[in-house]
Motif scaffolding. Structure first.
Motif, short mmCIF file in Angstrom:
data_model
loop_
_atom_site.label_atom_id
_atom_site.label_comp_id
_atom_site.label_asym_id
_atom_site.label_seq_id
_atom_site.Cartn_x
_atom_site.Cartn_y
_atom_site.Cartn_z
N LEU A 181 0.83 -1.21 0.00
CA LEU A 181 0.00 0.00 0.00
C LEU A 181 0.86 1.25 0.00
O LEU A 181 0.63 2.19 -0.75
CB LEU A 181 -0.90 0.01 1.24
N LYS A 187 0.25 2.83 -3.72
CA LYS A 187 -1.01 3.57 -3.81
C LYS A 187 -0.77 5.00 -4.26
O LYS A 187 0.25 5.61 -3.94
CB LYS A 187 -1.73 3.55 -2.46
N MET A 225 -2.42 4.66 5.12
CA MET A 225 -3.03 3.42 5.61
C MET A 225 -2.01 2.30 5.60
O MET A 225 -1.94 1.49 6.54
CB MET A 225 -4.21 3.05 4.72
N ILE A 269 -8.20 -3.87 1.43
CA ILE A 269 -7.79 -2.47 1.33
C ILE A 269 -7.10 -2.24 0.00
O ILE A 269 -7.27 -1.22 -0.66
CB ILE A 269 -6.83 -2.09 2.47
N VAL A 270 -6.29 -3.24 -0.42
CA VAL A 270 -5.58 -3.11 -1.69
C VAL A 270 -6.56 -3.22 -2.85
O VAL A 270 -6.49 -2.47 -3.82
CB VAL A 270 -4.50 -4.21 -1.79
N ARG A 294 -12.10 -0.53 -4.76
CA ARG A 294 -11.91 0.58 -5.70
C ARG A 294 -12.39 1.92 -5.15
O ARG A 294 -12.53 2.86 -5.91
CB ARG A 294 -12.68 0.28 -6.99
N ASN A 295 -12.68 1.99 -3.88
CA ASN A 295 -13.25 3.23 -3.33
C ASN A 295 -12.50 3.53 -2.04
O ASN A 295 -12.36 2.66 -1.17
CB ASN A 295 -14.74 3.00 -3.07
N LEU A 296 -12.02 4.75 -1.94
CA LEU A 296 -11.11 5.06 -0.83
C LEU A 296 -11.81 4.94 0.52
O LEU A 296 -11.23 4.44 1.49
CB LEU A 296 -10.56 6.48 -1.03
N ILE A 297 -13.07 5.39 0.59
CA ILE A 297 -13.79 5.30 1.86
C ILE A 297 -13.99 3.84 2.26
O ILE A 297 -13.82 3.46 3.42
CB ILE A 297 -15.14 6.02 1.76
N HIS A 298 -14.30 3.00 1.26
CA HIS A 298 -14.45 1.58 1.57
C HIS A 298 -13.12 1.01 2.07
O HIS A 298 -13.10 0.17 2.97
CB HIS A 298 -14.90 0.81 0.32
N ALA A 299 -12.02 1.50 1.50
CA ALA A 299 -10.71 1.03 1.95
C ALA A 299 -10.50 1.36 3.42
O ALA A 299 -10.03 0.52 4.20
CB ALA A 299 -9.61 1.65 1.10
N VAL A 300 -10.91 2.58 3.81
CA VAL A 300 -10.75 2.95 5.22
C VAL A 300 -11.63 2.06 6.10
O VAL A 300 -11.22 1.65 7.19
CB VAL A 300 -11.07 4.44 5.44
N VAL A 301 -12.83 1.74 5.61
CA VAL A 301 -13.71 0.87 6.40
C VAL A 301 -13.07 -0.51 6.58
O VAL A 301 -13.05 -1.07 7.69
CB VAL A 301 -15.09 0.74 5.71
N MET A 327 -9.96 -1.08 6.57
CA MET A 327 -8.84 -0.92 7.50
C MET A 327 -9.34 -0.97 8.95
O MET A 327 -8.71 -1.58 9.81
CB MET A 327 -8.15 0.42 7.24
N MET A 328 -10.51 -0.36 9.19
CA MET A 328 -11.06 -0.43 10.55
C MET A 328 -11.35 -1.88 10.94
O MET A 328 -11.04 -2.30 12.05
CB MET A 328 -12.36 0.37 10.62
N ASN A 383 -8.67 5.04 -5.25
CA ASN A 383 -7.77 4.09 -4.60
C ASN A 383 -6.90 3.38 -5.62
O ASN A 383 -6.65 2.19 -5.53
CB ASN A 383 -8.58 3.06 -3.79
N LEU A 412 -22.61 0.94 2.56
CA LEU A 412 -22.35 1.66 3.80
C LEU A 412 -23.65 2.20 4.38
O LEU A 412 -23.82 2.25 5.60
CB LEU A 412 -21.38 2.81 3.55
#
Lengths: 104, 171, 436
Positions: free
Chosen positions: A22, A26, A34, B24-25, B28-35, B37-38, B86, C107
């Protein structure tokens, strides 16, 4: 069947590798960040695993080190994201492959 | 560690953690990537619990899920013109090669090395012991860490202060 | 401490469960069966209690607020309107679940569920009675704080995925409030932990029972700060800024309807009970009351205190007007935070002196209580005077009009993606103001 030190270390290795990918590949600054956080976490996981399984006079040192690592990660994230916002104000983008000037 | 419950919990959490880290890798959507990651962070907190590190696990949830993820979401929202897809840079293939190589090496070393294991069993009460260590043996790093946090806070505030031009317009 | 406990000793419902588990063990079931059964009983019991309490208190709250405002309140469905909550729930269930066109569907569905779970998990560590606790963690207090922070990203996801500017604004307000008051909350709870010397909730209750004192008498400032920050966390008036209907429609759940809104509503109410349960456990002696628990069931005492604390929130909703967001934020950072910090330092000093001198608790605790009460009164009054001093002379800065600012400059770098400069509204603004 049991769970040993090696299991945790392999999980940590995979997480570290993912984080490295990443951080290296990225395009968005937040994505890079991240990856860095994921690498922090992988290292923390191995610290805790070692402090649980390996001989030591002071086994809780691993936990203390993880607490410090989390502290540093929080400080790093706050500063890095402030930098991202600042960068966006100046350059209108936070894609790391567009940040290619030495000065502007 | 031969407890069946622990084994099941470990495999479940390991799959969740690694799977969402890979998502995360892939996503295709940055917000989904953060989710994702959580989710990965929560999984790691669960792994800490299987290692009987309760204080570290709770701290992990408190700081990573509650604070750092929110910071990242804020950073995404505050940069509305940035890319949200992403995507990767041109370094994709070299990074992939390096990553696979590193991961394989680390895993090989982890499995191959003969660690000096101790049959100690889990910890019972880590919170008070960690507190004693932080304010006893590690008091100097503790103070330095607090100074670091203060410096980071001031630095972040100074960096994102409103620009001078807006202040002039207000006069 | 342990008295003879036959299963029909209902002063502690844990006895009956224990008897059942012993019976199962006698049948020769493997070890995990009693474990799973006890967890299941605890989880189902808590869920049942929470849902019933919420249904009951929806009616009670509407009636009480109506009384305060000189109205009658719900009185049509069932006797005295008692079935009104059921009717409300049915209505929510039957409504069409609308998803906005450009919403982030996954979401949008996930956010209500994510916000629901941590609120429920909080009850797992609360001791309802001596043996009525699902999981008495030894980092209980920290666990409460950590679980509560999961709300923050969930609120953001709800606001962001709705694809509505009011929802996003509401989410941002909520997050700003939650983060600010979280700090206050942590400091308030830290003082309690300093007294009890343990983060396990069972130990804190046992400490209060042992010294025959509720921590509220030692921590008047702490409970004040905690009640206020709790009100912020559960979005109740006077701090329900995140859903201020008159300003931003309904905050982060503007776009939610039907059962998804029901989830938010239920989660918010449950969070109210959770905050009341935490206050009861940490400040009001939990399931003990100066020996009264020998005759009255401990869980009944606990629930009585919990409902009494929750009534404070209903009361404040009926009487206090809503604050402004900047007032609330500066109240957290300029007022509660410094006082809480001083409070923690004071408590630390008191506990240290008590330990070092070895005075008996009968002497030390009244002194500590008196000192803290005086400190609370003096500090609140003095700090309020100090902050308020000069506030009248300071003229508030008028909000700027767009034409006074001139134009909001966006100068994209060469080759950069079309940023906000490409937005038609910004171009129109630029054209109208006659500047390039």
């Amino acid at each position: 069947m049991s769970v040993d030190l090696e299991h945790y270390l392999v999980v940590g290795a995979i997480l570290f590798a993912t984080g490295l990918y990443l951080a290296l590949a990225k395009r968005n600054f937040v994505g890079v960040l991240m990856g860095i956080e994921l690498m922090f976490n992988a290292a923390n996981l191995t610290f805790v695993a070692f402090s649980r399984f390996v001989q030591s006079d002071d086994p809780l040192s691993g936990h203390v080190f993880v607490i410090f690592a989390i502290t540093v990660a929080a400080a790093e994230a706050a500063t890095a994201l402030a930098l991202a916002v600042l960068l966006y104000r100046v350059r209108d983008t936070i894609d790391v492959d567009r940040i290619d000037l030495l000065r502007w | 560690m031969d407890d069946t419950g622990t084994v099941i919990a470990f495999w479940l959490l390991a799959v969740i953690t690694v799977g969402s880290a890979l998502m995360i890798v892939a996503v295709r959507n940055l917000i989904h990537a953060v989710v994702f990651m959580m989710v990965s962070f929560v999984g790691i907190a669960g792994l800490y619990l299987t290692l009987s590190a309760d204080f570290v696990a709770v701290t992990q949830v408190l700081l990573y899920v509650g604070a750092i993820s929110v910071l990242m979401l804020f950073a995404i929202v505050l940069t509305p013109g940035g890319s949200r897809d992403n995507a990767e840079t041109f370094l994709r293939l070299p990074a992939l090669a390096l990553t696979v190589l590193l991961g394989a090496t680390l895993a090989y070393v982890a499995i191959d090395t003969d660690w000096s294991l101790a049959d100690r069993g889990g910890f019972t009460d880590t919170a008070s012991a960690i507190g004693d260590a932080l304010l006893g043996k590690y008091v100097l790093p503790f103070e330095i860490a607090s100074v670091l946090l203060l410096a980071a806070m001031i630095g972040a505030i100074v960096l994102v202060r409103p620009e001078a031009s807006i202040e002039e317009a207000e006069e | 401490m342990t008295f003879l406990a036959p299963w029909y000793d209902l002063r502690d419902l844990g006895n009956a469960v224990q008897a059942l588990l012993d019976r199962i063990r006698d049948w020769g079931a493997p070890d995990w069966v009693p474990y799973a059964v006890s967890s299941l009983i605890g989880a189902v019991g808590i869920l049942l209690w929470v849902v019933l309490s919420v249904l009951a208190f929806i009616w009670i709250e509407r009636r009480v607020v109506a009384l305060m405002q000189n109205r009658i309140g719900p009185n049509r469905v069932g006797p005295a309107g008692l079935l009104q909550p059921v009717a409300d729930a049915l209505k929510l269930l039957l409504k069409e679940p609308i998803t906005p066109r450009d919403a982030d569907r996954i979401l949008f569905w996930m956010a209500p569920i994510v916000i629901f779970i941590p609120t429920l998990v909080i009850f797992a560590v609360i001791p309802f009675g001596g043996r009525m606790v699902l999981a008495d963690l030894n980092v209980g207090v920290l666990f409460l704080i950590a679980i509560a922070t999961i709300n923050t990203p969930a609120v953001f996801l709800a606001g962001w995925s709705s694809n509505n500017k009011y929802a996003l604004l509401g989410a941002m307000r909520t997050i700003a409030m939650l983060i600010s008051y979280e700090v206050v909350q942590v400091l308030a709870l830290l003082a309690v932990v300093l007294f009890a010397g343990s983060m396990r909730l069972g130990d804190i209750v046992a400490w209060q029972q042992h010294y025959n004192v509720w921590i509220v008498f030692l921590q008047p400032l702490g409970i004040l700060a905690y009640i206020i920050s709790g009100a912020v966390e559960i979005n109740r008036s006077p701090t329900d800024i995140s859903e201020a209907e008159s300003e931003i429609v309904a905050g982060y759940h503007t776009e939610y309807g039907g059962i998804k809104f029901g989830f938010f509503y239920q989660a918010e109410y449950m969070a109210g009970f959770a905050i009341a349960a935490i206050i009861t456990t940490l400040y009001l002696g939990g399931y003990t009351a100066w020996g009264l628990e020998k005759w009255v069931p401990g869980w009944a005492l606990f629930l009585g205190k919990l409902y009494a604390v929750f009534f404070i929130y209903i009361w404040s909703r009926g009487t206090l007007p809503r604050l402004r967001i900047d007032q609330l934020m500066s109240f957290a950072w300029k007022f509660l935070l410094p006082l809480s910090l001083v409070n923690v330092a004071l408590v630390g000093a008191e506990v240290l002196v008590w330990d070092e001198t070895g005075v008996s608790a009968n002497v030390a605790l009244p002194i500590i209580g008196a000192v803290n009460l005086v400190f609370c009164l003096v500090a609140v009054v003095a700090w309020a005077r100090l902050l308020g001093h000069g506030a009248g002379r300071q003229r508030g800065r008028r909000a700027l009009l767009t034409k006074e600012v001139g134009v909001i400059h966006f100068e994209p770098a060469e080759g950069a993606s079309p940023g906000p400069a490409g937005i038609p509204a910004a171009q129109a603004l630029r054209r109208r103001s006659g500047q390039a």
